[in-house]
Design a protein around this motif. Sequence first.
Motif, PDB file in Angstrom:
ATOM      1  N   TYR A  12      42.109  38.115  36.317  1.00  0.00           N
ATOM      2  CA  TYR A  12      42.886  39.340  36.793  1.00  0.00           C
ATOM      3  C   TYR A  12      44.467  38.844  37.455  1.00  0.00           C
ATOM      4  O   TYR A  12      45.075  39.743  37.199  1.00  0.00           O
ATOM      5  N   GLU A  61      46.312  36.242  36.745  1.00  0.00           N
ATOM      6  CA  GLU A  61      47.184  35.784  35.710  1.00  0.00           C
ATOM      7  C   GLU A  61      47.710  37.002  35.111  1.00  0.00           C
ATOM      8  O   GLU A  61      49.003  37.179  34.740  1.00  0.00           O
ATOM      9  N   ARG A  62      47.114  37.931  34.802  1.00  0.00           N
ATOM     10  CA  ARG A  62      47.464  39.338  34.258  1.00  0.00           C
ATOM     11  C   ARG A  62      48.227  40.339  35.033  1.00  0.00           C
ATOM     12  O   ARG A  62      48.866  41.397  34.544  1.00  0.00           O
ATOM     13  N   ASP A  91      46.609  42.142  36.987  1.00  0.00           N
ATOM     14  CA  ASP A  91      45.949  43.327  37.458  1.00  0.00           C
ATOM     15  C   ASP A  91      45.382  43.202  38.942  1.00  0.00           C
ATOM     16  O   ASP A  91      44.795  43.995  39.415  1.00  0.00           O
TER      17      ASP A  91
END
Length: 80
Positions: A34, A36-37, A39
């Motif tokens: 999460y 890394e993205r 989010d």
Amino acid sequence: MAIHNRISVFRAEHGMSRKDLAEAIGVNPQTVGYLERGDYAPSVELALKIAGVFSAPVEMVFSLKPFPSLAQSMRNKGED
């Protein structure tokens, strides 16, 4: 506001999986995904833990502005 990061770059440089990093900072591997993205925005404590694992200043791992691409960084370095 988006928090940009280079977690995956640092993980790759250190040969770490998401699971390895998650264990080092006390979260589950999904949380690392999460982060890394983009989010999920880390707490200050979590951001400092992550930077500490990589022995890097937190500003090298996280930023409020997008990081330049590696290709752009290489081009700029060649112009010096």
